[in-house]
Structures are given as C-alpha cells and as structure tokens.
Design an enzyme around this catalytic site. Structure first.
Site, PDB file in Angstrom:
ATOM      1  N   ASN A   9      -1.376  -7.665  -8.841  1.00 23.32           N
ATOM      2  CA  ASN A   9      -0.218  -6.872  -9.736  1.00 23.32           C
ATOM      3  C   ASN A   9       0.599  -8.097 -10.212  1.00 23.32           C
ATOM      4  O   ASN A   9       1.420  -8.442  -9.825  1.00 23.32           O
ATOM      5  CB  ASN A   9       0.373  -5.909  -8.570  1.00 23.32           C
ATOM      6  CG  ASN A   9       1.440  -5.383  -9.655  1.00 23.32           C
ATOM      7  OD1 ASN A   9       1.574  -5.294 -10.745  1.00 23.32           O
ATOM      8  ND2 ASN A   9       2.261  -4.609  -8.979  1.00 23.32           N
ATOM      9  N   LYS A  11       2.569  -7.530 -12.807  1.00 20.14           N
ATOM     10  CA  LYS A  11       4.075  -6.863 -13.056  1.00 20.14           C
ATOM     11  C   LYS A  11       4.239  -7.109 -14.375  1.00 20.14           C
ATOM     12  O   LYS A  11       3.300  -7.298 -15.623  1.00 20.14           O
ATOM     13  CB  LYS A  11       4.913  -7.274 -12.168  1.00 20.14           C
ATOM     14  CG  LYS A  11       4.414  -7.236 -10.342  1.00 20.14           C
ATOM     15  CD  LYS A  11       5.636  -7.152  -9.521  1.00 20.14           C
ATOM     16  CE  LYS A  11       4.984  -6.967  -8.041  1.00 20.14           C
ATOM     17  NZ  LYS A  11       6.104  -6.952  -7.250  1.00 20.14           N
ATOM     18  N   HIS A  98       3.891   3.027  -8.001  1.00 16.60           N
ATOM     19  CA  HIS A  98       4.586   1.563  -7.331  1.00 16.60           C
ATOM     20  C   HIS A  98       6.117   1.931  -7.037  1.00 16.60           C
ATOM     21  O   HIS A  98       6.775   2.535  -7.846  1.00 16.60           O
ATOM     22  CB  HIS A  98       4.084   0.547  -8.233  1.00 16.60           C
ATOM     23  CG  HIS A  98       4.479  -0.811  -7.518  1.00 16.60           C
ATOM     24  ND1 HIS A  98       5.799  -1.380  -7.359  1.00 16.60           N
ATOM     25  CD2 HIS A  98       3.618  -1.702  -7.156  1.00 16.60           C
ATOM     26  CE1 HIS A  98       5.809  -2.670  -6.978  1.00 16.60           C
ATOM     27  NE2 HIS A  98       4.427  -2.604  -6.643  1.00 16.60           N
ATOM     28  N   GLU A 100       8.647  -0.238  -7.586  1.00 16.44           N
ATOM     29  CA  GLU A 100       9.462  -0.568  -8.555  1.00 16.44           C
ATOM     30  C   GLU A 100       9.462   0.845  -9.513  1.00 16.44           C
ATOM     31  O   GLU A 100      10.623   0.697 -10.054  1.00 16.44           O
ATOM     32  CB  GLU A 100       8.834  -1.743  -9.034  1.00 16.44           C
ATOM     33  CG  GLU A 100       9.057  -3.146  -8.358  1.00 16.44           C
ATOM     34  CD  GLU A 100       8.056  -3.994  -8.025  1.00 16.44           C
ATOM     35  OE1 GLU A 100       7.525  -4.031  -9.233  1.00 16.44           O
ATOM     36  OE2 GLU A 100       8.002  -4.900  -7.399  1.00 16.44           O
ATOM     37  N   GLU A 171       2.475   0.073   1.289  1.00 18.20           N
ATOM     38  CA  GLU A 171       3.525  -1.185   0.722  1.00 18.20           C
ATOM     39  C   GLU A 171       5.083  -0.873   1.097  1.00 18.20           C
ATOM     40  O   GLU A 171       5.828   0.066   0.517  1.00 18.20           O
ATOM     41  CB  GLU A 171       3.576  -1.115  -0.902  1.00 18.20           C
ATOM     42  CG  GLU A 171       2.400  -1.413  -1.410  1.00 18.20           C
ATOM     43  CD  GLU A 171       2.166  -2.219  -2.765  1.00 18.20           C
ATOM     44  OE1 GLU A 171       1.772  -3.426  -2.780  1.00 18.20           O
ATOM     45  OE2 GLU A 171       2.982  -1.853  -3.672  1.00 18.20           O
ATOM     46  N   GLY A 177       7.915  -8.423  -2.744  1.00 17.76           N
ATOM     47  CA  GLY A 177       8.733  -9.409  -3.382  1.00 17.76           C
ATOM     48  C   GLY A 177       9.827 -10.171  -2.686  1.00 17.76           C
ATOM     49  O   GLY A 177      10.643 -10.764  -3.226  1.00 17.76           O
ATOM     50  N   SER A 218       4.562  -9.163   0.171  1.00 14.31           N
ATOM     51  CA  SER A 218       4.657 -10.485   0.482  1.00 14.31           C
ATOM     52  C   SER A 218       3.416 -11.296   1.160  1.00 14.31           C
ATOM     53  O   SER A 218       3.787 -12.061   2.239  1.00 14.31           O
ATOM     54  CB  SER A 218       5.786 -10.581   1.476  1.00 14.31           C
ATOM     55  OG  SER A 218       7.113 -10.291   0.629  1.00 14.31           O
TER      56      SER A 218
HETATM   57  C1  PEP Z   1       3.287  -5.373  -5.163  1.00 16.68           C
HETATM   58  O1  PEP Z   1       4.205  -5.396  -6.115  1.00 16.68           O
HETATM   59  O2  PEP Z   1       2.750  -4.610  -5.118  1.00 16.68           O
HETATM   60  C2  PEP Z   1       3.625  -6.454  -4.201  1.00 16.68           C
HETATM   61  C3  PEP Z   1       2.881  -6.416  -3.040  1.00 16.68           C
HETATM   62  O3  PEP Z   1       4.361  -7.683  -4.300  1.00 16.68           O
HETATM   63  P1  PEP Z   1       4.526  -8.974  -3.661  1.00 16.68           P
HETATM   64  O4  PEP Z   1       3.109  -9.383  -3.245  1.00 16.68           O
HETATM   65  O5  PEP Z   1       5.258 -10.057  -4.475  1.00 16.68           O
HETATM   66  O6  PEP Z   1       5.298  -8.448  -2.360  1.00 16.68           O
END
Ligand code: PEP
Length: 255
Positions: A9, A11, A98, A100, A171, A177, A218
């Site tokens: 992703n 973003k 998601h 975000e 998630e 992040g 992460s």
């Molecule tokens: C995400 O945005 O779906 C995600 C898993 O980000 P990160 O790997 O940076 O935590």
C-alpha cells in the site's frame, strides 16, 4: 494451504514519477512467477498512477490494486472513483475501509459494507477489507468484540458467489505506521477470531476456499520472519516498508 498474498500500500507517499520508478523496480524484482516463490504480489499505488503502473507491471508477476472505491456505480459524486473505472484501469484488488480513511474521512463500517457489496456485485475485483482496533479499544479489553462487530457490520447480508474471493486484512490501528509491532502469537489469535466470525456468517467451506486473512501493521524485512510460521496468516499488507523495492522483496521472501 492457501496461496499467500503480499500487498503493498503506497498510500499518498509518492508522486507520479516516484510511483512509476518504484513500479519499474518492482517489475524487475518480480519479473515472473518464479521470482515470487509461488506467492501472489499486488501493489496499490495512488489512483493517478494506476494506468501507467499497470503497464509497467504487465510483463511481471505483479498485480495491481486501488486504495479505495466509491459505493455508487456512477453519478454526480465529485472526486470519487467507481469500481468500473478501477476495472478499466486494470485493477484486480481494492482496499476497503483502511483505518486512515476511517480516521481522516470519517468512513465507517456501513460505508465499508456498501463498498463491499458494490465491488462484489458489479466487478471481478477482489476486495481487501480492513478491520482493526484502536489502542483504547485494545487496552480496555474490547478488542475481540470490536473486531467481530466490524466484521458483522461489513459482511452481514452480503452474498459471496462461489467464484468470488475476499481478503480480510487485520490491521490494529495502533500498529499502522508506528513501528509498534503486534506479538505474532497475538496476531495469530486474532486471525482465529476473525476466521470464526466469518464462519458464523458464511460457513466453513466458503471461508476455507474463498477467504484469505492477512496481517498489516509495521511489518518490515527485520520482523517478517516472526510471522512466517503462523498457521492462520495468509499474507501481509505492507505500508512503509513497501516504499523500497528491496525491503518489500525481502518481506516477500521472508513470509
Ligand atoms: C497499512 O497502511 O496498511 C500498513 C500496514 O502500514 P505500515 O506497514 O506502514 O504499518
């Protein structure tokens, strides 16, 4: 054993030029199926880079997905993108709900439900539905309840046809992040809970054949091996660590 899928992703982190440069690096690293070690690879760039990235990925084993979709098929919805447009652009996957978008655009699971239905009813795109608890919900011991509720809200009343595939990304919001990684055994337990909630809705056969439950939050090239031995994890959704082709390549090899 289900085929593992690793999804990048990107973003809104790259401009168009940077997205296409990274797409070229990915296409080189994953030139064919052999280079992926039998795993499925999908990349979700920004919408504006979708078409060109798709052309770059065409000779390679990399598939393309979108980061969002609108729930109506067509009409006066300024700024939105429809599932038909995504399909025209060559998308095979789309992320729904998601965290975000839930945080900054106030999307909720009613919207995720509508999006999921539109994707399943009007396209051949595979939805990637995100669920996950906040830190507050985790610390107040409401995690299981929250996740089951998110699944029921999104999937309740949805019909899955026999040829359709669905991906759920667990998630935890506090892990996205932040560099804060979940304990792998904890992720495995949450995947079991998600599996059970889905079985309640659709039955074991559908879940075993048509659903994959992946983890995101992460994950990087240093901690990926922690997730490789877990029974209930069918793949990964990777944000930050997908912005360097070599890091992502190591994650694919490591899972
Ligand atoms: C995400 O945005 O779906 C995600 C898993 O980000 P990160 O790997 O940076 O935590």
């Amino acid at each position: 054993m289900k085929q593992k899928i690793i999804i990048a992703n990107w973003k809104m982190k790259l401009n168009i030029k940077e997205s296409l440069e990274l797409a070229r690096e990915y296409a080189q690293k994953f030139a064919d199926e052999a280079a992926t070690g039998g795993k499925e690879i999908a990349v979700c760039p920004a919408n504006i880079a979708l078409r060109e990235a798709k052309d770059i990925f065409a000779p390679s084993a990399v598939k393309i997905g979108a980061q969002n979709v609108f729930w109506e098929e067509q009409g006066a919805f300024t700024g939105e993108i429809s599932v038909t447009m995504l399909e025209e652009a060559g998308c095979q996957y789309v992320i729904i709900g998601h965290s975000e978008r839930r945080q900054y655009l106030l999307e909720n699971y009613e919207m995720a439900h509508l999006k999921l239905k539109t994707v399943l009813d009007h396209s051949n795109i595979i939805p990637i539905v995100c669920v996950g608890e906040s830190l507050k919900e985790k610390e107040s011991d409401r995690r299981d309840y929250v996740i089951i509720d998110q699944i029921q809200q999104t999937f309740g009343g949805v019909q899955i046809l026999s040829q359709q595939q669905v991906i759920i990304a667990y998630e935890p919001i506090w892990a996205i992040g932040t560099g804060q990684v979940i304990k792998p055994a904890d992720a495995d337990t949450m995947h079991e809970i998600i599996h059970a909630a889905l079985v309640d809705l659709f039955g074991i056969d559908v879940i075993n054949k048509q659903f994959r439950i992946i983890y995101g939050g992460s994950v990087d090239s240093a901690n990926v091996s922690d997730f490789s031995q877990l029974d209930n994890i069918d793949g990964l959704l990777v944000g930050g660590a997908s912005l360097k082709a070599e890091d992502f390549y190591k994650i694919v090899k490591g899972i």
